[in-house]
Design a protein around this motif. Sequence first.
Motif, PDB file in Angstrom:
ATOM      1  N   PRO A   1       4.828   8.287  -5.991  1.00  0.00           N
ATOM      2  CA  PRO A   1       4.164   8.223  -6.982  1.00  0.00           C
ATOM      3  C   PRO A   1       5.040   7.807  -7.982  1.00  0.00           C
ATOM      4  CG  PRO A   1       5.969  10.318  -6.094  1.00  0.00           C
ATOM      5  CD  PRO A   1       5.679   9.152  -4.919  1.00  0.00           C
ATOM      6  N   VAL A   2       4.796   7.830  -9.244  1.00  0.00           N
ATOM      7  CA  VAL A   2       5.528   7.321 -10.554  1.00  0.00           C
ATOM      8  C   VAL A   2       6.284   8.365 -11.053  1.00  0.00           C
ATOM      9  CG1 VAL A   2       4.410   6.762 -13.028  1.00  0.00           C
ATOM     10  CG2 VAL A   2       2.779   6.346 -11.094  1.00  0.00           C
TER      11      VAL A   2
ATOM     12  N   ALA B   1       1.367  -0.770   0.325  1.00  0.00           N
ATOM     13  CA  ALA B   1       0.471  -0.301   0.161  1.00  0.00           C
ATOM     14  C   ALA B   1       0.628   1.046  -0.194  1.00  0.00           C
ATOM     15  CB  ALA B   1      -0.834  -0.136   1.099  1.00  0.00           C
ATOM     16  N   THR B   2       1.908   1.315   0.551  1.00  0.00           N
ATOM     17  CA  THR B   2       2.843   2.004   1.108  1.00  0.00           C
ATOM     18  C   THR B   2       3.864   2.726  -0.740  1.00  0.00           C
ATOM     19  OG1 THR B   2       3.671   1.958   3.478  1.00  0.00           O
ATOM     20  CG2 THR B   2       4.853   3.409   1.692  1.00  0.00           C
TER      21      THR B   2
ATOM     22  N   GLY C   1      18.693   7.727  -8.058  1.00  0.00           N
ATOM     23  CA  GLY C   1      16.995   7.235  -7.312  1.00  0.00           C
ATOM     24  C   GLY C   1      16.779   8.785  -7.758  1.00  0.00           C
ATOM     25  N   GLU C   2      16.017   8.415  -8.758  1.00  0.00           N
ATOM     26  CA  GLU C   2      15.394   9.338  -9.634  1.00  0.00           C
ATOM     27  C   GLU C   2      14.265  10.160  -9.305  1.00  0.00           C
ATOM     28  OE1 GLU C   2      14.786   9.357 -14.352  1.00  0.00           O
ATOM     29  OE2 GLU C   2      13.104   8.501 -13.088  1.00  0.00           O
ATOM     30  N   THR C   3      13.677  11.430  -9.182  1.00  0.00           N
ATOM     31  CA  THR C   3      12.891  11.710  -8.654  1.00  0.00           C
ATOM     32  C   THR C   3      11.938  13.019  -9.504  1.00  0.00           C
ATOM     33  OG1 THR C   3      13.959  13.251  -8.096  1.00  0.00           O
ATOM     34  CG2 THR C   3      13.651  11.735  -6.021  1.00  0.00           C
ATOM     35  N   TRP C   4      10.758  13.490  -9.201  1.00  0.00           N
ATOM     36  CA  TRP C   4      10.360  14.643 -10.718  1.00  0.00           C
ATOM     37  C   TRP C   4      11.572  15.589  -9.906  1.00  0.00           C
ATOM     38  CZ3 TRP C   4       7.542  14.104 -14.444  1.00  0.00           C
ATOM     39  CH2 TRP C   4       7.111  13.257 -14.934  1.00  0.00           C
TER      40      TRP C   4
END
Length: 222
Positions: free
Chosen positions: A106-107, A100-101, A217-220
């Motif tokens: 986010p995608v 659930a977490t 560790g890609e993020t937006w």
Amino acid sequence: MSLSFTRHLWEAAEPTYQAVLEHPFLAGLTDGTLPRRAFRHFVVQDSHYLRDYARALAVCAAKAYTEQDVRAFADDAVGAIVAEQEMHAEFMAALGSDAATAAAEPVLPTTRAYTSYLLATAHGGSFTEAVAAVLPCYWIYARVGEELLAKSSPDPLYARWIATYGDEAYQGVVRRVLALTDRLGEGLSEAERQRATEHFTTTARYEWMFWDAAWRGETWPV
């Protein structure tokens, strides 16, 4: 003698596959040094990915020419959902979290780009184009599984992941899709062959990008 269609596709993507094998994410899996944060990133994003990959496989089933192929792709779509729900739940539990977490996270950009390309190609292209687009996920994971299975990993969690894709049952599924791809390749026009090859090489690159995104560790960005 002309190359089989699958041989042609693999040769087109061979440099990408070599880059996959050389990526530090996979090296870290086999020697046990991969940071848990990178593996967790991969598992979470793979859960998101598999939901849309299942949808792309369902479109392949809808476009398939024979009842046998309809059933096969429909079964694979169900299998992708099962993997997302069961295997990734186990991995998340081992990482001290839960499914659930993961679902609430986010995608991220590479996942969004990859699945958007898959779904656009599956919906907008021919059956052959759709199969070419979904094929690298089948085939590269099978080849990576074969490569890594002999090495395994001193880390039990990573060894479990490797065993999943080196397993003979999974390899058999991939052989079935490759046989279909070769049948589809017979009689294609040059333009159709080029379109399918472009889709295959594009999603093969997305496979490398997916592992790389986890490693970084890609993020937006905004």
